[in-house]
Design a protein around this motif. Structure first.
Motif: not given
Ligand code: HEC
Length: 105
Positions: A15, A26-27, A30-31, A33-35, A86, A90
């Motif tokens: 990590c 960071d957050i 990720l959101l 990309f994935h959500c 994830l 992550d």
């Protein structure tokens, strides 16, 4: 077929430094990309817009976002819906950011 990739365990990914997790750096990526194929725009899934810091903060602090990330892949409540869970590192970023109070940083 000779050899089977599934016999070889994947090495654990190291990590990144988990101190000082940033919402913007960071957050949110990720959101996005994935959500946010589902959880963005004018009519987000479940009425939850994950482009918006205050909604994300509320969902990790008071809602079930963290739980949803950590469910087994076969659980229909697992997020991202219909996708792959994830990577653990992550998910750790979400946990550390939440433990820090989910700041808008
Ligand atoms: C393919 C579309 C899709 C994707 C991608 C997706 N979601 Fe969802 N999400 C939904 C739908 C539809 C619901 C409502 C059904 C349910 O609660 O399971 C939902 C519900 C939720 C809820 C529950 C909201 C509540 O008020 O109870 C959370 C939290 C959530 N998603 C977080 C995420 C996160 C975090 C990601 C990315 C890791 C993600 N979702 C990816 C479609 C999606």
């Amino acid at each position: 077929m000779s050899g089977c990739a599934y016999e070889i365990a994947e090495p654990a990914l190291p990590c990144k430094d988990l101190a000082g997790v940033s919402f913007a750096a960071d957050i949110l990526p990720l959101l996005d990309f994935h959500c946010n194929g589902c959880h963005a725009g004018g009519a987000p899934a479940a009425g939850l817009n994950l482009e918006n810091h205050s909604e994300v903060a509320k969902s990790v602090l008071e809602g079930n976002l963290l739980e949803r990330l950590s469910l087994p892949v076969l659980d229909i409540r697992m997020m991202p819906l219909g996708g792959e869970p994830l990577p653990e590192c992550d998910i750790s970023l979400f946990q550390v950011w939440t433990a820090e109070g989910a700041p808008n940083n």
